[in-house]
Design an enzyme around this catalytic site. Structure first.
Site, PDB file in Angstrom:
ATOM      1  N   PHE A 118       7.859   8.856  -8.093  1.00  0.00           N
ATOM      2  CA  PHE A 118       8.084  10.088  -7.351  1.00  0.00           C
ATOM      3  C   PHE A 118       6.946  10.268  -6.351  1.00  0.00           C
ATOM      4  O   PHE A 118       5.877   9.662  -6.479  1.00  0.00           O
ATOM      5  CB  PHE A 118       8.151  11.288  -8.308  1.00  0.00           C
ATOM      6  CG  PHE A 118       9.542  11.829  -8.519  1.00  0.00           C
ATOM      7  CD1 PHE A 118      10.624  10.987  -8.677  1.00  0.00           C
ATOM      8  CD2 PHE A 118       9.780  13.190  -8.590  1.00  0.00           C
ATOM      9  CE1 PHE A 118      11.905  11.483  -8.882  1.00  0.00           C
ATOM     10  CE2 PHE A 118      11.045  13.698  -8.794  1.00  0.00           C
ATOM     11  CZ  PHE A 118      12.116  12.839  -8.942  1.00  0.00           C
ATOM     12  N   GLN A 230       7.050  26.083  -1.285  1.00  0.00           N
ATOM     13  CA  GLN A 230       7.399  24.684  -1.039  1.00  0.00           C
ATOM     14  C   GLN A 230       8.804  24.568  -0.458  1.00  0.00           C
ATOM     15  O   GLN A 230       9.757  25.135  -0.996  1.00  0.00           O
ATOM     16  CB  GLN A 230       7.334  23.880  -2.341  1.00  0.00           C
ATOM     17  CG  GLN A 230       7.641  22.401  -2.142  1.00  0.00           C
ATOM     18  CD  GLN A 230       7.440  21.612  -3.413  1.00  0.00           C
ATOM     19  OE1 GLN A 230       8.265  21.650  -4.331  1.00  0.00           O
ATOM     20  NE2 GLN A 230       6.324  20.893  -3.485  1.00  0.00           N
ATOM     21  N   HIS A 232      11.529  21.914   0.033  1.00  0.00           N
ATOM     22  CA  HIS A 232      11.908  20.562  -0.379  1.00  0.00           C
ATOM     23  C   HIS A 232      12.378  19.806   0.854  1.00  0.00           C
ATOM     24  O   HIS A 232      13.138  20.346   1.665  1.00  0.00           O
ATOM     25  CB  HIS A 232      13.025  20.620  -1.424  1.00  0.00           C
ATOM     26  CG  HIS A 232      13.218  19.340  -2.164  1.00  0.00           C
ATOM     27  ND1 HIS A 232      13.795  18.230  -1.592  1.00  0.00           N
ATOM     28  CD2 HIS A 232      12.903  18.976  -3.432  1.00  0.00           C
ATOM     29  CE1 HIS A 232      13.828  17.251  -2.469  1.00  0.00           C
ATOM     30  NE2 HIS A 232      13.294  17.676  -3.605  1.00  0.00           N
ATOM     31  N   LEU A 246      20.228  20.949  -3.186  1.00  0.00           N
ATOM     32  CA  LEU A 246      19.182  19.950  -3.398  1.00  0.00           C
ATOM     33  C   LEU A 246      19.718  18.522  -3.387  1.00  0.00           C
ATOM     34  O   LEU A 246      20.705  18.210  -4.047  1.00  0.00           O
ATOM     35  CB  LEU A 246      18.497  20.211  -4.743  1.00  0.00           C
ATOM     36  CG  LEU A 246      17.348  19.262  -5.095  1.00  0.00           C
ATOM     37  CD1 LEU A 246      16.196  19.425  -4.124  1.00  0.00           C
ATOM     38  CD2 LEU A 246      16.881  19.519  -6.521  1.00  0.00           C
ATOM     39  N   GLU A 249      14.702  14.241  -5.192  1.00  0.00           N
ATOM     40  CA  GLU A 249      13.680  13.267  -4.809  1.00  0.00           C
ATOM     41  C   GLU A 249      13.929  11.918  -5.469  1.00  0.00           C
ATOM     42  O   GLU A 249      13.413  10.887  -5.014  1.00  0.00           O
ATOM     43  CB  GLU A 249      12.299  13.809  -5.199  1.00  0.00           C
ATOM     44  CG  GLU A 249      11.139  13.000  -4.675  1.00  0.00           C
ATOM     45  CD  GLU A 249       9.819  13.731  -4.817  1.00  0.00           C
ATOM     46  OE1 GLU A 249       8.785  13.038  -4.925  1.00  0.00           O
ATOM     47  OE2 GLU A 249       9.808  14.973  -4.819  1.00  0.00           O
ATOM     48  N   ARG A 280       5.709  16.231  -0.979  1.00  0.00           N
ATOM     49  CA  ARG A 280       6.829  16.985  -0.417  1.00  0.00           C
ATOM     50  C   ARG A 280       6.435  17.752   0.838  1.00  0.00           C
ATOM     51  O   ARG A 280       7.241  17.879   1.764  1.00  0.00           O
ATOM     52  CB  ARG A 280       7.382  17.936  -1.482  1.00  0.00           C
ATOM     53  CG  ARG A 280       8.150  17.208  -2.563  1.00  0.00           C
ATOM     54  CD  ARG A 280       8.675  18.150  -3.616  1.00  0.00           C
ATOM     55  NE  ARG A 280       9.548  17.449  -4.550  1.00  0.00           N
ATOM     56  CZ  ARG A 280      10.116  18.014  -5.604  1.00  0.00           C
ATOM     57  NH1 ARG A 280       9.893  19.287  -5.863  1.00  0.00           N
ATOM     58  NH2 ARG A 280      10.903  17.315  -6.401  1.00  0.00           N
ATOM     59  N   HIS A 344      12.394  25.920  -1.731  1.00  0.00           N
ATOM     60  CA  HIS A 344      12.607  25.304  -3.035  1.00  0.00           C
ATOM     61  C   HIS A 344      11.787  25.914  -4.158  1.00  0.00           C
ATOM     62  O   HIS A 344      12.341  26.298  -5.184  1.00  0.00           O
ATOM     63  CB  HIS A 344      12.305  23.810  -2.915  1.00  0.00           C
ATOM     64  CG  HIS A 344      12.554  23.016  -4.152  1.00  0.00           C
ATOM     65  ND1 HIS A 344      13.772  23.007  -4.800  1.00  0.00           N
ATOM     66  CD2 HIS A 344      11.737  22.197  -4.884  1.00  0.00           C
ATOM     67  CE1 HIS A 344      13.717  22.203  -5.852  1.00  0.00           C
ATOM     68  NE2 HIS A 344      12.488  21.720  -5.938  1.00  0.00           N
ATOM     69  N   ARG A 378       3.493  21.378  -4.967  1.00  0.00           N
ATOM     70  CA  ARG A 378       3.862  20.846  -6.285  1.00  0.00           C
ATOM     71  C   ARG A 378       4.378  19.425  -6.164  1.00  0.00           C
ATOM     72  O   ARG A 378       5.181  19.122  -5.290  1.00  0.00           O
ATOM     73  CB  ARG A 378       4.937  21.725  -6.922  1.00  0.00           C
ATOM     74  CG  ARG A 378       5.420  21.198  -8.268  1.00  0.00           C
ATOM     75  CD  ARG A 378       6.442  22.125  -8.874  1.00  0.00           C
ATOM     76  NE  ARG A 378       7.675  22.159  -8.101  1.00  0.00           N
ATOM     77  CZ  ARG A 378       8.673  21.278  -8.232  1.00  0.00           C
ATOM     78  NH1 ARG A 378       8.574  20.259  -9.072  1.00  0.00           N
ATOM     79  NH2 ARG A 378       9.783  21.416  -7.521  1.00  0.00           N
TER      80      ARG A 378
END
Length: 542
Positions: A118, A230, A232, A246, A249, A280, A344, A378
């Site tokens: 990730f 955040q 995304h 969404l 990721e 991100r 997000h 995050r």
């Protein structure tokens, strides 16, 4: 209003997503626990929607220190390092709890939990159940919850926290039909999730309206870093009613490539080392820049391409994405996905200690409503771990609270009833207020910010806050209350964004040129409460 239904318990948990359920399970070991949520337990929060995975150090060639360093660096060193260390150290134990409860994660050829890469992480440490990881976690927790002694109150919203002196002593509640109630408790846990619905385009469920931030603030709690929102990088662009949905990721973790309308793999311009697996905040800004500079698609997005991957890999590891886009008329095995950033996750929230105590006696917070764990950005995969690590900690600490005869002041109930009665004289429908709020926040407090746009947006939000809302029916009353929460939280985001005169993580001020790396920033947390607000200055300016 009629008779008020009153209940008592040892621990009241507000919020029935992943963190709230885990907290309730732990608290129930110490005394009577009531779990309330404005939706149905396990259905309305973001945990059940989470697709990507759960970060944990499980292999000998990975290290806890590496996970901590990645988390602090990804958070632009604004994280509370103690909270980040708790997250990293306890995530492996909490995933073992889930396995013991019956959760099923994907396994590799050695019959151990499979882990994928990730963004922002030096090691593939993200555990997953296909691309339905959050769903697997929540369904497992729900089975455990149903066999526990926790009393579940579905579709019950907390309107206000009650206080006995300085101590939080429960909550004043409402059903969807507008029936007012009161629950007295020795300890209260907020696990209400985030506030993505404040923005026009968001991944959040309709429950993501920031209620916990508003509840804590009005009760007198301190919140930190509310400007850290955040976005995304990859939300759906088309069709219109799916905007913001969404695109996990995990797509990039499996090898997905981002391309602009010219066919260029543009991440080479922004992070040539990590490319699509950058953090991100970096990927979201990169996509936004490509679109702003005219290299985006006609609909204002870019392409996320997995057509070079084997069809079997897509079918086995990204089944939800494949199913979702097939409904949109796109077979991702042969055609790229059109994506753009979407609101997000909130990194800010109530200030907590490692045991999840807030600045108010008797009030605890865990999950997305709590601030400090993720800093200014995050890492994907850390949020699901956070729900279990801090959900357990909150439940245990609240459960160990002294059992006292807490009371709810009738004057507090009357104040709530008075506010509700005033809706009959209002002039603005909640739906109209929320629609306007979403648009101005998207335009004025999005990925790129400056003092002028933030100030203008703040004026609009203050105007909305000062305009009386109209509500006639029970459901509309709850909608009006929720709209008020959303506007209050939007104001906190804007105030924090104006206080932080630097670009850091998810917060980018185009009008603030700084002369320091984020690791040496003179600024700490922004802080906001009814009695004070400001920004911590940690060291002298260079």
């Amino acid at each position: 209003m009629g008779a008020i239904e009153k209940e008592e318990c040892h621990v009241l948990v507000i919020g029935s997503g992943g963190a709230g359920i885990r907290a309730a399970l732990e608290a129930a070991q110490y005394g009577e626990t009531i779990l309330i949520g404005k939706t149905i337990a396990g259905k309305g929060g973001c945990t059940v929607m989470a697709e990507g995975g759960y970060n944990a150090v499980l292999r000998t060639d990975d290290t806890l220190s590496g996970h901590l360093e990645d988390t602090l660096k990804g958070g632009a060193y604004l994280n509370d390092p103690v909270l980040a260390e708790v997250l990293v150290n306890e995530a492996p134990d909490r995933i073992n709890d889930l396995l013991r409860f019956g959760a099923v994660f994907d396994a590799d050829t050695t019959c151990t939990i499979a882990q994928r890469p990730f963004g922002g992480q030096r090691y593939p440490r993200t555990c997953y159940a296909g691309d339905r990881t959050g769903h697997e976690i929540v369904m497992t927790l729900l089975e455990r919850l149903r066999s526990s002694d926790v009393v579940i109150r579905n579709e019950v919203a907390a309107l206000e926290l009650a206080k006995d002196g300085d101590h939080v002593s429960g909550a004043i509640t409402s059903t969807r039909d507008g029936e007012i109630g009161a629950i007295a408790a020795d300890a209260v846990i907020l696990a209400t999730g985030g506030a993505g619905q404040i923005y026009d385009i968001s991944t959040n469920s309709t429950a993501g309206t920031g209620d916990g931030y508003a509840l804590g603030y009005r009760a007198g709690a301190e919140l930190i870093d509310m400007e850290m929102v955040q976005f995304h990088p990859t939300g759906a662009v088309h069709p219109y009613d799916a905007r913001g949905r969404l695109i996990t990721e995990a797509v990039r973790g499996e090898g997905g490539i981002l391309k602009n309308a010219l066919g260029e793999r543009f991440m080479a311009r922004y992070d040539p080392e990590r490319m699509e697996l950058s953090t991100r905040d970096v990927v979201a800004r990169s996509i936004a820049t490509e679109v702003l500079e005219g290299r985006g698609t006609e609909r204002g997005g870019v392409w996320l391409d997995v057509t070079h991957l084997p069809a079997e890999q897509i079918e086995e590891r990204l089944p939800l994405m494949l199913e979702q886009f097939l409904k949109f008329g796109v077979d991702i095995r042969t055609r790229p996905m059109e994506v753009a950033p979407t609101a997000h996750h909130m990194m800010g929230g109530l200030r907590i200690r490692p045991d999840c105590r807030t600045t108010l006696p008797g009030l605890f917070a865990c999950g997305e409503v709590a601030g400090g764990v993720h800093g200014a950005n995050r890492l994907g995969g850390n949020a699901l771990a956070e729900t279990q690590v801090f959900g357990r900690r909150a439940g245990e600490a609240a459960g160990r609270s002294e059992k006292e005869s807490r009371r709810i002041d009738p004057d507090q109930i009357e104040a709530v009833e008075g506010r509700i009665a005033a809706y009959a004289e209002g002039s603005l429908r909640p739906s109209e207020a929320v629609a306007r709020l979403k648009r101005v926040m998207w335009d004025g407090a999005g990925i790129y910010r400056d003092a002028a746009s933030l100030t203008t947006t703040r004026e609009v939000v203050l105007d909305l806050l000062s305009t009386p809302l109209f509500a006639a029916s029970g459901p509309e009353i709850l909608d009006a209350w929720t709209a008020g929460n959303m506007m209050l939280v939007a104001g906190m985001i804007l105030d924090g964004a104006l206080l932080r005169e630097e670009s850091r993580g998810a917060h980018v001020r185009r009008d603030c040129a700084v002369r320091w790396e984020v690791s040496a920033s003179p600024y700490g947390h922004t802080f906001i409460s009814p009695s004070s607000r400001g920004i911590e200055v940690l060291r002298r300016f260079p």
